[in-house]
Motif scaffolding. Structure first.
Motif, mmCIF file in Angstrom:
data_model
loop_
_atom_site.group_PDB
_atom_site.id
_atom_site.type_symbol
_atom_site.label_atom_id
_atom_site.label_comp_id
_atom_site.label_asym_id
_atom_site.label_seq_id
_atom_site.Cartn_x
_atom_site.Cartn_y
_atom_site.Cartn_z
ATOM 1 N N ALA A 549 11.840 4.309 -0.637
ATOM 2 C CA ALA A 549 13.666 4.640 -0.464
ATOM 3 C C ALA A 549 13.660 5.931 -1.179
ATOM 4 C CB ALA A 549 14.718 3.716 -0.369
ATOM 5 N N LYS A 550 13.439 5.869 -2.486
ATOM 6 C CA LYS A 550 13.393 7.461 -3.121
ATOM 7 C C LYS A 550 12.914 8.316 -2.306
ATOM 8 C CE LYS A 550 14.439 7.340 -7.674
ATOM 9 N NZ LYS A 550 14.003 7.397 -8.774
ATOM 10 N N TYR A 551 11.139 8.342 -1.857
ATOM 11 C CA TYR A 551 10.407 9.305 -2.031
ATOM 12 C C TYR A 551 10.034 8.993 -1.031
ATOM 13 C CZ TYR A 551 10.527 9.182 -7.021
ATOM 14 O OH TYR A 551 10.801 9.958 -8.040
ATOM 15 N N GLY A 556 13.020 7.377 7.316
ATOM 16 C CA GLY A 556 11.688 6.953 7.310
ATOM 17 C C GLY A 556 11.641 5.850 7.652
ATOM 18 N N HIS A 557 10.103 5.185 8.161
ATOM 19 C CA HIS A 557 9.746 4.089 7.982
ATOM 20 C C HIS A 557 9.246 3.480 6.462
ATOM 21 C CE1 HIS A 557 7.055 1.077 10.534
ATOM 22 N NE2 HIS A 557 8.323 0.117 10.303
ATOM 23 N N ILE A 558 9.837 2.307 6.267
ATOM 24 C CA ILE A 558 8.563 1.109 5.095
ATOM 25 C C ILE A 558 8.654 -0.111 5.694
ATOM 26 C CG2 ILE A 558 9.193 0.363 3.035
ATOM 27 C CD1 ILE A 558 12.129 2.282 2.566
ATOM 28 N N VAL A 559 7.187 -0.199 4.957
ATOM 29 C CA VAL A 559 6.651 -2.020 5.476
ATOM 30 C C VAL A 559 6.514 -2.350 4.432
ATOM 31 C CG1 VAL A 559 4.708 -2.850 6.641
ATOM 32 C CG2 VAL A 559 5.518 -0.752 7.715
ATOM 33 N N LEU A 560 7.118 -3.923 4.050
ATOM 34 C CA LEU A 560 6.871 -4.885 3.229
ATOM 35 C C LEU A 560 6.445 -5.638 3.905
ATOM 36 C CD1 LEU A 560 7.013 -6.200 0.056
ATOM 37 C CD2 LEU A 560 9.263 -7.037 1.498
ATOM 38 N N ALA A 561 5.098 -6.004 3.547
ATOM 39 C CA ALA A 561 4.128 -6.953 4.240
ATOM 40 C C ALA A 561 3.460 -8.261 2.850
ATOM 41 C CB ALA A 561 2.844 -6.069 5.054
ATOM 42 N N ALA A 562 2.677 -9.286 2.746
ATOM 43 C CA ALA A 562 2.511 -10.690 2.332
ATOM 44 C C ALA A 562 1.635 -10.797 3.114
ATOM 45 C CB ALA A 562 3.732 -10.732 1.534
ATOM 46 N N GLU A 563 0.318 -11.702 2.891
ATOM 47 C CA GLU A 563 -0.558 -12.443 2.974
ATOM 48 C C GLU A 563 -1.473 -13.016 1.687
ATOM 49 O OE1 GLU A 563 -4.098 -9.647 3.844
ATOM 50 O OE2 GLU A 563 -2.558 -9.662 5.582
ATOM 51 N N ARG A 564 -2.215 -14.141 2.951
ATOM 52 C CA ARG A 564 -3.121 -14.898 1.648
ATOM 53 C C ARG A 564 -3.869 -14.160 1.583
ATOM 54 N NH1 ARG A 564 -4.344 -19.900 -0.445
ATOM 55 N NH2 ARG A 564 -2.871 -21.059 0.590
ATOM 56 N N ASP A 565 -5.176 -13.856 0.201
ATOM 57 C CA ASP A 565 -6.375 -13.568 0.105
ATOM 58 C C ASP A 565 -7.300 -13.830 -1.077
ATOM 59 O OD1 ASP A 565 -8.871 -11.444 0.107
ATOM 60 O OD2 ASP A 565 -7.597 -9.628 -0.690
ATOM 61 N N GLY A 566 -7.700 -15.476 -0.014
ATOM 62 C CA GLY A 566 -8.739 -15.915 -1.082
ATOM 63 C C GLY A 566 -7.834 -16.377 -2.116
ATOM 64 N N VAL A 573 3.256 -2.679 -0.232
ATOM 65 C CA VAL A 573 4.935 -1.828 0.186
ATOM 66 C C VAL A 573 4.525 -0.391 0.564
ATOM 67 C CG1 VAL A 573 6.614 -0.780 -0.535
ATOM 68 C CG2 VAL A 573 6.214 -3.215 -1.536
ATOM 69 N N SER A 574 4.293 0.155 2.550
ATOM 70 C CA SER A 574 3.972 1.301 2.539
ATOM 71 C C SER A 574 5.476 1.805 3.004
ATOM 72 C CB SER A 574 2.935 1.439 3.165
ATOM 73 O OG SER A 574 3.594 0.291 4.362
ATOM 74 N N ASP A 575 5.153 3.517 3.152
ATOM 75 C CA ASP A 575 5.793 4.325 3.558
ATOM 76 C C ASP A 575 5.118 5.669 4.175
ATOM 77 O OD1 ASP A 575 5.391 6.739 1.515
ATOM 78 O OD2 ASP A 575 6.550 4.686 0.825
ATOM 79 N N ASN A 576 6.035 6.468 5.066
ATOM 80 C CA ASN A 576 6.210 7.258 5.329
ATOM 81 C C ASN A 576 6.505 8.255 4.670
ATOM 82 O OD1 ASN A 576 8.352 6.879 6.145
ATOM 83 N ND2 ASN A 576 7.590 7.857 8.466
#
Length: 793
Positions: A549-551, A556-566, A573-576
């Motif tokens: 949010a700060k940078y 802007g657009h912020i995405v918080l995503a979670a999933e199983r990986d094994g 947490v990604s942003d533009n």
């Protein structure tokens, strides 16, 4: 023509010199021609004085083999020249030349003056050659004889000097009679009488020899007399003062003398030689002891060269035991360095080759890369100029070198950390002033707008947010300190990943909404369980959302995503936003790091958030990674955490219910030397309906306890004079105060701090600044534990 002209034969070799006296303006060239052909140097003189001057050169050892005195018409001058040259050069024959067929004198008078031959004018070259050859050969023969006689005299004198200096004694033994004839030196050496020199029994000589040396000496002498082999013995002879001297006896059999032959020989005093040998042996033993005992590596090498004379290898001649330890090269003697280490660097050969060539020792430090070691080396040539031997004294300093490199690295790291801390302190001051400024402004506004409830409410909201921000800064600092000291106390439990993510979103949502960002939350379709400290993982995700949010520029657009990986949960947490330079990706998790240029137009920070996040993730056995395509392309932070075992109980523990009922009025004592802190807390508790009394030091608090009989004491720890620990211990020593609940109120909130307050007798621990929720929780605990006191009745 010069008065002194040297002419030599075509071969370049000269047999001697010929003196030619002639005062004619033009000399007969035949003289020079004959002299040159016969291999003699011709020395010309125009006057008698000039000729005598040549004859008087005492530094010329060759003299003159022949003298030619010329006649120019002056009879007196001719005779005077012959006489004086004959006197000056008595060994050289004098020939008068240029004599006319009918001279105004008799030839006999010329011979009487000293001339040995006469050459008529004009000079006949064959006659000149014949006479010159006769006299020159005679002169050469006489000169050779003189040289031989001089050499014989010199040899005799040198032999006598050598015998005298070497203290050599001469003897002869008549084998048939067993009697020995000896010189005075032999008699003196064996301590016999002077008259024994003419002939004494050989037994008298053996009587002077050391008893231990007699049998082997007799055997050697007997074998020489029987077989004719050379006699060679070394033994000790008693001196007049009773000591022993070493001698060398040498001899040979002369069968032509006497009935059975004669043994002739010499005896040489070898005491000095023996002492020198013993000293040499002792020196060699000391050298060998030192060579073997020294803990530095030592070796003697012989330089080897290629066909162009360039040093390209060396052979080991000697090594000490420490050599193997220092190099790891075993059985090196007799082998070359190339055979032991084929890739050994050429600069070692060049250095040692230069030492051997110049004789100048060197001292240097260098690396032997193939051996994997560093050495401190001293090298010097052994022997005179031309020697190829070099002695090398060296110490393995590999470990010291590594320590120096490590120290330099640590020094660089410390300098970098110091720079970062300096920047951090400057940033900290800035970050602390940011929330303090609106708090102060809000307080001033509240004083001036007391009649405007709406304005006061807005100001209170602002002050609450800024205070939360200030507390968050302090909490981050404390967390970093605890992690650095290894004092983080995790409270792991089974927790649904979705609950943690929702809690993080709830914490960060105000900042995200203030910046008008769009937040996209993508939770996994299946329920995923973590065995983790829910508060800490929430803190991790919340920090990443706050960073995004700060940078990220407004909207802007912020995405918080979670999933199983094994067997792991993957949280991204990604942003533009502004992105991260590729060369700075490895730095973002370092303490006090601020990415240069990237944050120039964005809000700053302390540079500890991502470092704290990384530490908390790793404490849970996970990893975190940053990715960005560069400035202006946004960022992605990916966290991986281990999932809980599938067999674990999937039910997450529920939060204990909170009783919303009002807390009955309690008697409370607040003890704090900070009057503002004590008074504001007292005012808050009074508003909440409690009976509150304030003390500003420990002694006052102890005096007030008996009369007040409080249900609880909120006690500051760091007070001067009597600390909170001292007060707590004094209270716990009195049985009448058993019902009083002690609450520690301090800025220290680590696990060690809580353990220390519990040990001192405190029932609860609040970290400043305490929230209303935390204070209410403590008051409920007080209410649940209190028993009616006399004051309640």
């Amino acid at each position: 023509m010069n008065s002194n002209t040297s002419l030599s034969g075509a071969s370049g070799r000269t047999e001697g010199r010929v003196l030619f006296l002639c005062d004619r303006p033009v000399s007969d060239p035949a003289i020079g021609t004959v002299a040159a052909e016969m291999g003699y140097d011709l020395v010309r003189a125009r006057t008698l004085d000039e000729a005598l001057a040549h004859a008087g050169h005492g530094d010329d050892l060759r003299g003159f083999a022949l003298v030619l005195a010329g006649y120019s018409g002056n009879v007196d001058a001719l005779f005077d020249s012959v006489r004086r040259l004959r006197a000056a050069l008595p060994e050289a024959p004098v020939i008068a030349h240029g004599i006319p067929d009918s001279p105004p004198f008799t030839l006999e008078s010329l011979y009487d003056a000293g001339a040995l031959a006469v050459l008529h004018d004009p000079v006949s070259i064959p006659i000149l050659k014949a006479k010159a050859r006769f006299f020159l050969e005679a002169y050469a023969t006489a000169a050779e004889r003189r040289r031989a006689e001089a050499a014989l005299r010199d040899t005799r004198e040198r032999l006598e000097s050598i015998i005298a200096a070497a203290e050599v004694a001469v003897w002869s033994l008549d084998i048939a009679t067993g009697r020995v004839r000896a010189d005075a030196r032999m008699i003196e050496m064996f301590g016999l009488r002077p008259e024994d020199g003419e002939g004494a029994d050989v037994a008298s000589y053996f009587a002077a020899i050391h008893p231990d040396d007699v049998p082997p000496t007799q055997v050697l002498l007997g074998r020489a007399m029987e077989t004719g082999a050379p006699y060679d013995a070394t033994f000790r002879v008693r001196t007049p003062d009773g000591a022993w001297r070493w001698v060398l006896a040498r001899g040979h059999l002369d069968r032509s003398a006497g009935t059975r032959g004669m043994m002739r020989g010499v005896v040489i005093d070898a005491s000095l030689q023996k002492e020198a040998e013993e000293r040499l042996q002792a020196s060699e033993e000391r050298y060998r002891t030192l060579f073997d005992a020294i803990d530095e590596g030592v070796c003697v090498i012989e330089m080897l060269y290629d066909d162009a004379g360039i040093p390209n290898d060396y052979r080991f001649l000697e090594v000490n035991p420490a050599f193997v330890k220092a190099t790891g090269l075993a059985h090196a003697v007799g082998r070359t360095m190339r055979s032991l280490a084929p890739q050994h660097e050429a600069h070692w050969f060049e250095t040692y080759g230069r030492v051997a060539a110049t004789g100048e020792p060197v001292h240097f430090v260098d690396e032997a890369a193939q051996l994997g070691r560093w050495y401190d080396v001293y090298a010097a040539r052994v022997g005179p100029a031309g020697s190829r031997k070099v002695v090398i004294l060296f110490t393995d300093i590999t470990e010291r070198r590594r320590n120096e490199v490590e120290l330099r690295r640590l020094a660089d790291d410390l300098a970098e950390q110091d720079r970062r801390k300096t920047e951090f302190l400057a940033t900290l001051a800035h970050e602390l002033r940011n929330p303090l400024a609106p708090i102060r402004s809000g307080m001033q506004l509240m004083r001036r707008a007391r009649s405007d409830p709406a304005a006061i409410a807005r100001v209170q909201d602002i002050m609450d947010r800024q205070l939360d921000h200030l507390v968050h800064l302090v909490d981050d600092l404390l967390d970093v300190a605890r992690i650095t000291r290894g004092q983080v106390d995790l409270k792991p439990a089974l927790v649904p990943l979705a609950d943690v993510l929702n809690a993080a979103v709830e914490t960060s949502l105000p900042l995200i909404e203030t910046s008008r960002h769009k937040l996209d939350v993508r939770l996994p379709a299946e329920p995923l369980m973590l065995h983790a400290d829910a508060t800490r993982i929430t803190q991790v995700v919340s920090n990443l959302l706050n960073n995004a949010a700060k940078y990220t520029p407004r909207g802007g657009h912020i995405v918080l995503a979670a999933e199983r990986d094994g067997e792991q949960a993957l949280i991204a947490v990604s942003d533009n936003g502004i992105g991260i330079p590729p060369d700075s990706l490895g730095e973002v998790f370092r303490m006090f790091t601020q990415i240069p240029n990237a944050t120039r137009h964005m809000p700053g920070g302390l540079g500890i958030g991502l470092s704290l996040v990384k530490s908390l993730v790793e404490l849970h056995g996970g990893t975190i990674q940053a990715a960005s395509a560069g400035i202006g392309t946004g960022s992605v932070f990916t966290v991986r955490l281990p999932l809980a075992d599938q067999g674990a109980d999937q039910a997450a523990p529920g939060a204990p219910g909170q009783d919303a009922a009002a807390i009955p009025a309690l008697r409370l004592l607040i003890v704090d030397d900070n009057r503002d802190a004590a008074d504001t807390l007292a005012a808050l508790l009074s508003v909440m309906g409690h009976d509150v009394v304030v003390a500003h030091d420990g002694h006052q608090a102890l005096r007030m306890l008996d009369g007040l009989a409080p249900h609880a004491v909120f006690l500051d720890i760091g007070m001067p004079g009597l600390s909170g620990y001292d007060v707590a211990q004094a209270v716990r020593r009195e049985a009448r105060h058993d019902g009083v609940m002690l609450v520690a109120l301090t800025g220290w909130g680590g696990a060690d701090d809580r353990a220390r307050t519990a040990q001192a007798g405190f029932d609860a621990h609040l970290t400043k600044p305490a929230t209303v929720t935390a204070i209410e929780a403590v008051l409920r605990d007080v209410e649940s534990r209190r028993t009616p006191s006399p004051a309640d009745r």
